[in-house]
Write a protein that holds these residues in place. Structure first.
Motif, PDB file in Angstrom:
ATOM      1  N   UNK A 173     -12.176  21.890  12.280  1.00  0.00           N
ATOM      2  CA  UNK A 173     -13.360  21.127  12.780  1.00  0.00           C
ATOM      3  C   UNK A 173     -13.642  21.304  14.098  1.00  0.00           C
ATOM      4  N   UNK A 174     -15.053  21.363  14.389  1.00  0.00           N
ATOM      5  CA  UNK A 174     -15.631  21.580  15.669  1.00  0.00           C
ATOM      6  C   UNK A 174     -15.962  20.425  16.312  1.00  0.00           C
ATOM      7  N   UNK A 175     -16.664  20.654  17.502  1.00  0.00           N
ATOM      8  CA  UNK A 175     -16.851  19.661  18.199  1.00  0.00           C
ATOM      9  C   UNK A 175     -18.362  18.982  18.006  1.00  0.00           C
ATOM     10  N   UNK A 176     -19.286  19.838  17.391  1.00  0.00           N
ATOM     11  CA  UNK A 176     -20.592  19.504  17.098  1.00  0.00           C
ATOM     12  C   UNK A 176     -20.781  17.851  16.301  1.00  0.00           C
ATOM     13  N   UNK A 177     -21.841  17.215  16.755  1.00  0.00           N
ATOM     14  CA  UNK A 177     -22.241  16.198  16.183  1.00  0.00           C
ATOM     15  C   UNK A 177     -23.555  16.122  15.258  1.00  0.00           C
ATOM     16  N   UNK A 178     -23.853  17.391  15.198  1.00  0.00           N
ATOM     17  CA  UNK A 178     -25.181  17.744  14.658  1.00  0.00           C
ATOM     18  C   UNK A 178     -24.957  19.142  13.611  1.00  0.00           C
ATOM     19  N   UNK A 179     -25.918  19.586  13.085  1.00  0.00           N
ATOM     20  CA  UNK A 179     -25.678  20.726  12.206  1.00  0.00           C
ATOM     21  C   UNK A 179     -25.864  21.964  12.975  1.00  0.00           C
ATOM     22  N   UNK A 180     -25.718  21.783  14.114  1.00  0.00           N
ATOM     23  CA  UNK A 180     -25.794  23.210  15.073  1.00  0.00           C
ATOM     24  C   UNK A 180     -24.331  23.966  14.838  1.00  0.00           C
ATOM     25  N   UNK A 233     -19.230  20.623  11.990  1.00  0.00           N
ATOM     26  CA  UNK A 233     -19.779  19.066  12.471  1.00  0.00           C
ATOM     27  C   UNK A 233     -18.297  18.369  12.129  1.00  0.00           C
ATOM     28  N   UNK A 234     -18.276  17.274  13.120  1.00  0.00           N
ATOM     29  CA  UNK A 234     -16.987  16.550  13.220  1.00  0.00           C
ATOM     30  C   UNK A 234     -16.898  15.885  12.072  1.00  0.00           C
ATOM     31  N   UNK A 235     -17.798  14.997  11.859  1.00  0.00           N
ATOM     32  CA  UNK A 235     -18.060  14.151  10.894  1.00  0.00           C
ATOM     33  C   UNK A 235     -17.002  13.258  10.566  1.00  0.00           C
ATOM     34  N   UNK A 236     -16.780  12.464   9.395  1.00  0.00           N
ATOM     35  CA  UNK A 236     -15.685  11.409   9.041  1.00  0.00           C
ATOM     36  C   UNK A 236     -14.522  12.212   8.536  1.00  0.00           C
ATOM     37  N   UNK A 237     -13.397  11.917   9.128  1.00  0.00           N
ATOM     38  CA  UNK A 237     -12.255  12.484   8.632  1.00  0.00           C
ATOM     39  C   UNK A 237     -11.385  11.591   7.689  1.00  0.00           C
ATOM     40  N   UNK A 238     -11.575  12.060   6.540  1.00  0.00           N
ATOM     41  CA  UNK A 238     -10.628  11.471   5.478  1.00  0.00           C
ATOM     42  C   UNK A 238      -8.987  12.078   5.440  1.00  0.00           C
ATOM     43  N   UNK A 239      -8.243  11.350   4.815  1.00  0.00           N
ATOM     44  CA  UNK A 239      -6.804  11.745   4.610  1.00  0.00           C
ATOM     45  C   UNK A 239      -6.536  13.072   4.519  1.00  0.00           C
ATOM     46  N   UNK A 240      -7.214  13.423   3.265  1.00  0.00           N
ATOM     47  CA  UNK A 240      -7.151  14.614   2.776  1.00  0.00           C
ATOM     48  C   UNK A 240      -5.671  15.165   2.561  1.00  0.00           C
ATOM     49  N   UNK A 241      -5.423  16.385   1.860  1.00  0.00           N
ATOM     50  CA  UNK A 241      -4.217  16.899   1.363  1.00  0.00           C
ATOM     51  C   UNK A 241      -3.947  18.273   2.163  1.00  0.00           C
ATOM     52  N   UNK A 247      -8.709  20.762  15.349  1.00  0.00           N
ATOM     53  CA  UNK A 247      -9.857  20.495  16.218  1.00  0.00           C
ATOM     54  C   UNK A 247     -10.215  21.443  17.168  1.00  0.00           C
ATOM     55  N   UNK A 248     -11.236  22.159  17.190  1.00  0.00           N
ATOM     56  CA  UNK A 248     -11.424  23.278  18.299  1.00  0.00           C
ATOM     57  C   UNK A 248     -12.448  22.963  19.123  1.00  0.00           C
ATOM     58  N   UNK A 249     -12.109  22.698  20.496  1.00  0.00           N
ATOM     59  CA  UNK A 249     -13.254  22.881  21.402  1.00  0.00           C
ATOM     60  C   UNK A 249     -13.106  24.158  22.477  1.00  0.00           C
ATOM     61  N   UNK A 250     -14.340  24.312  22.912  1.00  0.00           N
ATOM     62  CA  UNK A 250     -14.562  25.539  23.821  1.00  0.00           C
ATOM     63  C   UNK A 250     -14.076  24.939  25.157  1.00  0.00           C
ATOM     64  N   UNK A 251     -13.263  25.852  26.050  1.00  0.00           N
ATOM     65  CA  UNK A 251     -12.690  25.202  27.204  1.00  0.00           C
ATOM     66  C   UNK A 251     -13.373  26.149  28.501  1.00  0.00           C
ATOM     67  N   UNK A 252     -13.710  25.925  29.576  1.00  0.00           N
ATOM     68  CA  UNK A 252     -14.310  26.741  30.617  1.00  0.00           C
ATOM     69  C   UNK A 252     -13.117  27.981  30.988  1.00  0.00           C
ATOM     70  N   UNK A 253     -13.443  29.188  30.924  1.00  0.00           N
ATOM     71  CA  UNK A 253     -12.763  30.280  30.967  1.00  0.00           C
ATOM     72  C   UNK A 253     -12.862  30.955  32.480  1.00  0.00           C
ATOM     73  N   UNK A 254     -13.680  30.356  33.131  1.00  0.00           N
ATOM     74  CA  UNK A 254     -13.827  30.854  34.604  1.00  0.00           C
ATOM     75  C   UNK A 254     -14.548  32.170  34.538  1.00  0.00           C
ATOM     76  N   UNK A 255     -15.444  32.554  33.714  1.00  0.00           N
ATOM     77  CA  UNK A 255     -16.167  33.714  33.792  1.00  0.00           C
ATOM     78  C   UNK A 255     -15.454  34.829  32.885  1.00  0.00           C
ATOM     79  N   UNK A 256     -14.436  34.680  32.302  1.00  0.00           N
ATOM     80  CA  UNK A 256     -13.590  35.530  31.493  1.00  0.00           C
ATOM     81  C   UNK A 256     -14.402  35.528  30.143  1.00  0.00           C
ATOM     82  N   UNK A 257     -14.694  36.643  29.569  1.00  0.00           N
ATOM     83  CA  UNK A 257     -15.451  36.412  28.133  1.00  0.00           C
ATOM     84  C   UNK A 257     -14.636  36.342  27.196  1.00  0.00           C
TER      85      UNK A 257
END
Length: 268
Positions: free
Chosen positions: A63-70, A188-196, A202-212
């Motif tokens: 899952x990502x960090x987006x809260x919309x359809x982006x 979209x992060x959305x509602x997380x069910x228990x699932x199987x 959960x993946x979030x982009x972190x500051x890389x200090x200019x490294x691509x």
């Protein structure tokens, strides 16, 4: 269980109790069948926490960090990195990638971008489906195909409910039967069910200090038979493995030669 017409009910109750115990053991991840083959991710601490690596023949949710359809590029990138490791561990087979349609909020997975992460595009098969129901069908069929190494499918946010749980159980059963590994992508992060799912990331982009090269904050929110955890890792596309930030070598990135992926179905 024996013939119920000739049973006094005691044997049936014992068998039913045994079956229920097996189901509970599977849900806890303690059944003998949970000892799945593993795909090492190339980082000792991460692999140790996962019990030797990512479980093969299982469903993993990203899952990502987006809260919309982006659309969330971090989700695509992490899935590509996992696919690189999966192809390296597999004796054969390709990756089946079930795409969501491009819209005003974002595009499909980009072939050149995936290749820049080290994914061999000659071993990726793209499938376009008009809606989520078709992607779900395509993913299940792909998971039943033993000639594949893995299946990646893009979906919207997760929702609680019996229909969603049944669909995920069907995917898990298909993966366990064939040994093909599946990745459910949800930008979209959305509602997380228990699932199987065997694991949920959960993946979030972190500051890389200019490294691509991509640097991600990873949260392992669910692990079958294990404990949640978190890491801050970057992806080394040259070596096809994860590294800790302090391990990052100071070298200039090498970008893959530009090429067309129209034949494989990738779109911008």
């Amino acid at each position: 269980m024996g013939d119920p017409k000739r049973s006094n009910g005691v044997g049936q109750r014992a068998d039913l109790a045994s079956l229920r115990a097996q189901v509970r053991a599977i849900e806890r991840g303690t059944d003998a069948g949970d000892r799945a083959a593993r795909c090492p991710l190339g980082l000792e601490g991460l692999d140790h926490h996962l019990g030797g690596g990512l479980a093969l023949g299982r469903i993993h949710e990203i899952t990502g960090e987006a809260r919309t359809e982006v659309r969330d590029a971090s989700v695509f990138g992490f899935a590509a990195a996992m696919s690189v490791r999966l192809l390296g561990a597999a004796r054969g087979g390709d990756i089946l990638w079930c795409l969501r349609d491009a819209n005003m909020f974002g595009g499909m997975a980009y072939g050149c971008g995936l290749a820049a992460l080290g994914l061999d595009m000659d071993r990726v098969l793209f499938v376009e489906a008009r809606d989520e129901a078709q992607r779900l069908w395509a993913m299940e069929e792909g998971l039943r195909c033993t000639g594949l190494a893995g299946v990646v499918s893009e979906f919207g946010p997760a929702h609680a409910g019996e229909a969603a749980r049944v669909a995920e159980r069907r995917l898990q059963l298909a993966a366990e039967t064939s040994g093909v590994t599946g990745f459910l992508l949800r930008s979209v992060a959305g509602e997380m069910a228990a699932g199987t799912a065997d694991s949920r990331w959960s993946v979030r982009a972190a500051p890389s200090g200019g490294d691509p090269r991509p640097l991600w904050s990873l949260s392992l929110d669910r692990l079958r038979g294990g404990q949640p955890a978190a890491w801050r890792l970057f992806w080394d596309s040259r070596e096809g493995r994860f590294r800790m930030p302090e391990e990052r070598p100071e070298v200039s990135p090498v970008w893959p030669e530009t090429r067309s992926f129209a034949a494989s179905g990738a779109a911008a």
